[in-house]
Design a protein around this motif. Sequence first.
Motif, mmCIF file in Angstrom:
data_model
loop_
_atom_site.group_PDB
_atom_site.id
_atom_site.type_symbol
_atom_site.label_atom_id
_atom_site.label_comp_id
_atom_site.label_asym_id
_atom_site.label_seq_id
_atom_site.Cartn_x
_atom_site.Cartn_y
_atom_site.Cartn_z
ATOM 1 N N GLU A 243 4.661 3.717 -8.755
ATOM 2 C CA GLU A 243 3.626 3.167 -7.875
ATOM 3 C C GLU A 243 2.887 2.004 -8.539
ATOM 4 O O GLU A 243 2.481 1.070 -7.863
ATOM 5 N N GLU A 244 2.733 2.054 -9.840
ATOM 6 C CA GLU A 244 2.042 0.972 -10.547
ATOM 7 C C GLU A 244 2.759 -0.368 -10.346
ATOM 8 O O GLU A 244 2.135 -1.387 -10.066
ATOM 9 N N ARG B 71 4.785 -1.115 -7.869
ATOM 10 C CA ARG B 71 4.673 -1.467 -6.446
ATOM 11 C C ARG B 71 3.345 -2.149 -6.173
ATOM 12 O O ARG B 71 3.282 -3.188 -5.512
ATOM 13 N N GLN B 72 2.262 -1.578 -6.693
ATOM 14 C CA GLN B 72 0.944 -2.152 -6.471
ATOM 15 C C GLN B 72 0.812 -3.523 -7.131
ATOM 16 O O GLN B 72 0.228 -4.438 -6.548
ATOM 17 N N ALA B 73 1.366 -3.670 -8.330
ATOM 18 C CA ALA B 73 1.335 -4.974 -9.005
ATOM 19 C C ALA B 73 2.069 -6.014 -8.171
ATOM 20 O O ALA B 73 1.619 -7.163 -8.053
ATOM 21 N N HIS B 74 3.175 -5.625 -7.584
ATOM 22 C CA HIS B 74 3.940 -6.549 -6.741
ATOM 23 C C HIS B 74 3.156 -6.917 -5.478
ATOM 24 O O HIS B 74 3.079 -8.085 -5.099
ATOM 25 N N LEU B 75 2.570 -5.916 -4.828
ATOM 26 C CA LEU B 75 1.843 -6.162 -3.575
ATOM 27 C C LEU B 75 0.594 -7.014 -3.772
ATOM 28 O O LEU B 75 0.121 -7.643 -2.821
ATOM 29 N N THR B 76 0.055 -7.047 -4.972
ATOM 30 C CA THR B 76 -1.127 -7.869 -5.246
ATOM 31 C C THR B 76 -0.765 -9.108 -6.057
ATOM 32 O O THR B 76 -1.647 -9.851 -6.474
ATOM 33 N N LYS C 189 0.917 -12.872 -2.242
ATOM 34 C CA LYS C 189 -0.161 -13.793 -1.861
ATOM 35 C C LYS C 189 0.411 -15.016 -1.141
ATOM 36 O O LYS C 189 -0.113 -15.438 -0.116
ATOM 37 N N LYS D 113 6.183 1.862 3.432
ATOM 38 C CA LYS D 113 6.616 2.556 2.231
ATOM 39 C C LYS D 113 7.643 3.602 2.626
ATOM 40 O O LYS D 113 7.431 4.373 3.555
#
Length: 167
Positions: free
Chosen positions: A20-21, A23-28, A33, A51
């Motif tokens: 998940e870490e 995934r979150q780094a990618h999404l932000t 952007k 997801k």
Amino acid sequence: MRTVIHLASIYAIFDTFAGEEGRQAHLTGEIAKALMENAPDLLGVSPQIGKLDILVSVVRPIRGAGNTAGVTKLRLLIQAKPEKVDAVRDFLKNAVPLVEAEPVTPYWYAVEFPGTNTFGIVDFFPDDAGRNAHVAGTVAAALFGSAEELLIGAPDLVKLDIIAAKV
């Protein structure tokens, strides 16, 4: 893994992450952007980010994977009968040895859409011959052979064009 897919005027991105870490780094991150900033000019609707739960996968990298020339993809969606959700989940998990026996199926993901009775298979092939061999193979025969018992309706199988990939 990142793959950009084109189907008619619909584009999809299939990303996988170790956790998940990531995934979150990618999404932000910068790519997300840039997509969101340019979405009003490029897309008819806002991007929908969903997801999936990956139930099982087979991952055997294709030589020269940075080059998408000749790489094809299949997307299969199936909807389990409500009383057969566990049986479909088990079927997909038990299909791994059959896929592993197919040397022309280097990437195969069985996914579940959380909170629904919908499942999918996302797989990639080095060429159309590999894709055709897989569709005529044992996994497809077993799935289509049990469709009436396990599924609501026929499986929705679509060949997709890959326009970019990073493995």
